[in-house]
Design a protein around this motif. Structure first.
Motif, PDB file in Angstrom:
ATOM      1  N   ASN A 286      -8.166   3.254 -34.725  1.00  0.00           N
ATOM      2  CA  ASN A 286      -7.755   1.899 -35.106  1.00  0.00           C
ATOM      3  C   ASN A 286      -6.877   1.249 -34.038  1.00  0.00           C
ATOM      4  OD1 ASN A 286      -9.033   1.831 -37.707  1.00  0.00           O
ATOM      5  ND2 ASN A 286      -7.432   3.212 -38.449  1.00  0.00           N
ATOM      6  N   ASP A 287      -7.272   1.485 -32.772  1.00  0.00           N
ATOM      7  CA  ASP A 287      -6.477   0.963 -31.661  1.00  0.00           C
ATOM      8  C   ASP A 287      -7.213  -0.118 -30.874  1.00  0.00           C
ATOM      9  OD1 ASP A 287      -8.419   2.481 -30.449  1.00  0.00           O
ATOM     10  OD2 ASP A 287      -7.046   3.851 -29.430  1.00  0.00           O
ATOM     11  N   GLY A 288      -8.388  -0.528 -31.373  1.00  0.00           N
ATOM     12  CA  GLY A 288      -9.147  -1.562 -30.687  1.00  0.00           C
ATOM     13  C   GLY A 288      -9.947  -1.066 -29.503  1.00  0.00           C
ATOM     14  N   GLN A 312     -17.344  -3.652 -41.295  1.00  0.00           N
ATOM     15  CA  GLN A 312     -16.601  -2.695 -40.471  1.00  0.00           C
ATOM     16  C   GLN A 312     -17.310  -2.601 -39.124  1.00  0.00           C
ATOM     17  OE1 GLN A 312     -13.835  -1.245 -41.525  1.00  0.00           O
ATOM     18  NE2 GLN A 312     -13.421   0.336 -40.026  1.00  0.00           N
ATOM     19  N   GLN A 313     -17.148  -3.648 -38.316  1.00  0.00           N
ATOM     20  CA  GLN A 313     -17.879  -3.734 -37.058  1.00  0.00           C
ATOM     21  C   GLN A 313     -16.958  -3.391 -35.894  1.00  0.00           C
ATOM     22  OE1 GLN A 313     -20.256  -7.228 -37.077  1.00  0.00           O
ATOM     23  NE2 GLN A 313     -21.276  -6.794 -35.143  1.00  0.00           N
ATOM     24  N   ASN A 314     -16.326  -2.232 -35.989  1.00  0.00           N
ATOM     25  CA  ASN A 314     -15.372  -1.805 -34.973  1.00  0.00           C
ATOM     26  C   ASN A 314     -16.046  -0.877 -33.970  1.00  0.00           C
ATOM     27  OD1 ASN A 314     -13.329  -3.290 -36.165  1.00  0.00           O
ATOM     28  ND2 ASN A 314     -12.708  -1.592 -37.488  1.00  0.00           N
ATOM     29  N   GLY A 315     -17.061  -1.421 -33.326  1.00  0.00           N
ATOM     30  CA  GLY A 315     -17.808  -0.707 -32.308  1.00  0.00           C
ATOM     31  C   GLY A 315     -18.613  -1.717 -31.521  1.00  0.00           C
ATOM     32  N   ILE A 316     -19.352  -1.244 -30.546  1.00  0.00           N
ATOM     33  CA  ILE A 316     -20.181  -2.124 -29.724  1.00  0.00           C
ATOM     34  C   ILE A 316     -21.570  -2.172 -30.345  1.00  0.00           C
ATOM     35  CG2 ILE A 316     -21.130  -2.511 -27.425  1.00  0.00           C
ATOM     36  CD1 ILE A 316     -18.733  -0.843 -26.358  1.00  0.00           C
ATOM     37  N   ASP A 317     -21.894  -3.309 -30.915  1.00  0.00           N
ATOM     38  CA  ASP A 317     -23.151  -3.477 -31.650  1.00  0.00           C
ATOM     39  C   ASP A 317     -24.144  -4.233 -30.781  1.00  0.00           C
ATOM     40  OD1 ASP A 317     -25.200  -3.932 -33.433  1.00  0.00           O
ATOM     41  OD2 ASP A 317     -24.139  -5.544 -34.485  1.00  0.00           O
ATOM     42  N   GLU A 318     -25.156  -3.518 -30.275  1.00  0.00           N
ATOM     43  CA  GLU A 318     -26.185  -4.138 -29.448  1.00  0.00           C
ATOM     44  C   GLU A 318     -27.542  -4.176 -30.154  1.00  0.00           C
ATOM     45  OE1 GLU A 318     -26.241  -2.215 -25.642  1.00  0.00           O
ATOM     46  OE2 GLU A 318     -24.134  -2.686 -25.213  1.00  0.00           O
ATOM     47  N   LEU A 319     -27.532  -4.007 -31.459  1.00  0.00           N
ATOM     48  CA  LEU A 319     -28.775  -4.109 -32.221  1.00  0.00           C
ATOM     49  C   LEU A 319     -29.346  -5.523 -32.137  1.00  0.00           C
ATOM     50  CD1 LEU A 319     -28.433  -2.342 -35.705  1.00  0.00           C
ATOM     51  CD2 LEU A 319     -29.894  -1.661 -33.796  1.00  0.00           C
ATOM     52  N   GLU A 320     -30.669  -5.601 -32.123  1.00  0.00           N
ATOM     53  CA  GLU A 320     -31.360  -6.880 -32.268  1.00  0.00           C
ATOM     54  C   GLU A 320     -32.298  -6.774 -33.460  1.00  0.00           C
ATOM     55  OE1 GLU A 320     -31.726  -9.168 -28.123  1.00  0.00           O
ATOM     56  OE2 GLU A 320     -33.040  -7.416 -28.265  1.00  0.00           O
ATOM     57  N   LEU A 321     -32.333  -7.837 -34.278  1.00  0.00           N
ATOM     58  CA  LEU A 321     -33.128  -7.837 -35.502  1.00  0.00           C
ATOM     59  C   LEU A 321     -34.149  -8.968 -35.451  1.00  0.00           C
ATOM     60  CD1 LEU A 321     -30.171  -6.673 -36.234  1.00  0.00           C
ATOM     61  CD2 LEU A 321     -30.827  -7.112 -38.592  1.00  0.00           C
ATOM     62  N   PHE A 322     -35.387  -8.662 -35.885  1.00  0.00           N
ATOM     63  CA  PHE A 322     -36.456  -9.647 -35.910  1.00  0.00           C
ATOM     64  C   PHE A 322     -37.205  -9.539 -37.235  1.00  0.00           C
ATOM     65  CE2 PHE A 322     -35.626  -8.483 -31.545  1.00  0.00           C
ATOM     66  CZ  PHE A 322     -35.587  -9.704 -30.879  1.00  0.00           C
ATOM     67  N   ASP A 323     -37.569 -10.694 -37.799  1.00  0.00           N
ATOM     68  CA  ASP A 323     -38.285 -10.678 -39.072  1.00  0.00           C
ATOM     69  C   ASP A 323     -39.775 -10.435 -38.855  1.00  0.00           C
ATOM     70  OD1 ASP A 323     -39.469 -13.105 -38.320  1.00  0.00           O
ATOM     71  OD2 ASP A 323     -38.110 -14.322 -39.545  1.00  0.00           O
ATOM     72  N   THR A 324     -40.549 -10.547 -39.918  1.00  0.00           N
ATOM     73  CA  THR A 324     -41.978 -10.210 -39.847  1.00  0.00           C
ATOM     74  C   THR A 324     -42.787 -11.228 -39.058  1.00  0.00           C
ATOM     75  OG1 THR A 324     -42.306 -11.287 -41.992  1.00  0.00           O
ATOM     76  CG2 THR A 324     -41.940  -8.902 -41.997  1.00  0.00           C
ATOM     77  N   THR A 325     -42.187 -12.386 -38.747  1.00  0.00           N
ATOM     78  CA  THR A 325     -42.871 -13.380 -37.908  1.00  0.00           C
ATOM     79  C   THR A 325     -42.478 -13.250 -36.446  1.00  0.00           C
ATOM     80  OG1 THR A 325     -41.175 -15.118 -38.097  1.00  0.00           O
ATOM     81  CG2 THR A 325     -42.827 -14.964 -39.867  1.00  0.00           C
ATOM     82  N   GLY A 326     -41.547 -12.345 -36.155  1.00  0.00           N
ATOM     83  CA  GLY A 326     -41.070 -12.177 -34.791  1.00  0.00           C
ATOM     84  C   GLY A 326     -39.851 -13.010 -34.462  1.00  0.00           C
TER      85      GLY A 326
END
Length: 333
Positions: A286-288, A312-326
């Motif tokens: 919890n130190d950033g 609780q997004q205390n990390g490096i989030d590089e996910l990319e999300l795409f729906d069923t149409t792209g």
């Protein structure tokens, strides 16, 4: 000295390969039901329900350390074996009927704590070496973990892994196994970390029901998963619960503790849990200073019900999300 070390290592390997496990004859004395042993084929079939009880093993009395001569274990339909199977060599464990060929544990909640034993040392199925295949079977209410592969490869196919006891302390984790392990056409309804991406694993055509304390995809509780890749195709998430810490978050993907980079790629993800989040990443101190990096792409995502992206997004989030149409899905929800 080098010769002595070599001798000790060689003897250790010999001892492990030759003396590992309890023999089929030992099991005959320790199983309360009936089974048939075809020695020429290495096939052992449990014909009737019963309990494994190697009482001399203390709290691990229910575990059969399967000898190398046993190549396949079959559980007949309408048969429940109260016990566990730990293997050292290649082995197939299968049922005649996915729903009625059952490996059973206990109705007791929090069994490890009540027996003063570390949860990670107990599992219904465990591969110490070789490749373990588990198929067409139900694992029900394990005393602790369902399946562990340690560094060994495990393949799960056409199987159910269920915990009906409720509560948050059963430690009924799904699978943690070695690089190259797979899960196909399985159903999980169990109250702990379900798919542990500690090594490279491929999961296809699988449904996870988020009951109390369930985490569908766990990235790790230590540094060991660094570099692991989880590859998923046609994953369905259902339910109305999960692991609520913190703030009732019920996250689908969680990085709990440790320093690592893990990649999660999912092609075909259906989410139907109105209380769920997509991710939780924890900052250990919890130190950033964030220790965890989550990479990957989630595509062909269909969201029927979900509450939020993350609390609780205390990390490096590089996910990319795409729906069923792209089209790219915003994380601002």
């Amino acid at each position: 000295m080098r010769f002595l070390n070599f001798f000790l290592i060689a003897f250790g390997l010999f001892f492990t390969n030759v003396f590992y496990g309890q023999s089929v004859q030992d099991l005959q004395k320790k199983y309360s039901g009936k089974f048939n042993w075809e020695a020429s084929k290495g096939i052992l079939k449990f014909d009737t329900s019963g309990e494994i009880n190697f009482e001399e093993k203390g709290t691990k009395y229910f575990i059969w350390d399967v000898p190398s001569e046993v190549k396949e274990i079959i559980i007949a339909k309408n048969t429940t074996v109260n016990g566990g199977f730990h293997t050292q060599d290649d082995c197939i464990i299968s049922g005649e009927n996915r729903k009625t060929s059952v490996v059973y544990g206990t109705e007791i909640q929090s069994w490890p704590q009540k027996n003063n034993i570390k949860a990670a040392t107990i599992s219904s199925f465990e591969a110490h070496n070789g490749t373990l295949i588990i198929q067409n079977i139900t694992s029900l209410n394990p005393r602790s973990f369902h399946v562990r592969g340690l560094s060994a490869v495990v393949h799960l196919k056409d199987a159910d892994f269920i915990d009906t006891r409720g509560g948050s302390g059963n430690h009924s984790d799904g699978i943690a196994a070695g690089d190259g392990s797979t899960v196909d056409n399985c159903y999980f309804e169990t109250g702990d970390d379900v798919i542990k991406v500690y090594n490279d694993i491929t999961v296809t055509n699988t449904t996870i029901n988020m009951v109390q304390n369930a985490v569908p995809i766990q990235l790790g509780w230590g540094d060991y998963p660094d570099g692991a890749v989880g590859t998923f195709k046609n994953l369905t998430i259902i339910g109305n619960s999960g692991r609520g810490n913190p703030n009732g978050s019920n996250a689908i993907i969680v990085g709990r503790s440790g320093k690592y980079t893990v990649t999660i790629n999912i092609d075909g993800l259906t989410i139907d849990n109105p209380s769920a989040s997509i991710i939780n990443l924890f900052d250990d101190k919890n130190d950033g200073i964030f220790e965890k990096t989550l990479k990957g792409t989630l595509k062909n995502v269909e969201v029927k019900n979900i509450k939020r992206y993350s609390v609780q997004q205390n990390g490096i989030d590089e996910l990319e999300l795409f729906d069923t149409t792209g089209s790219k899905i915003s994380k601002d929800f």
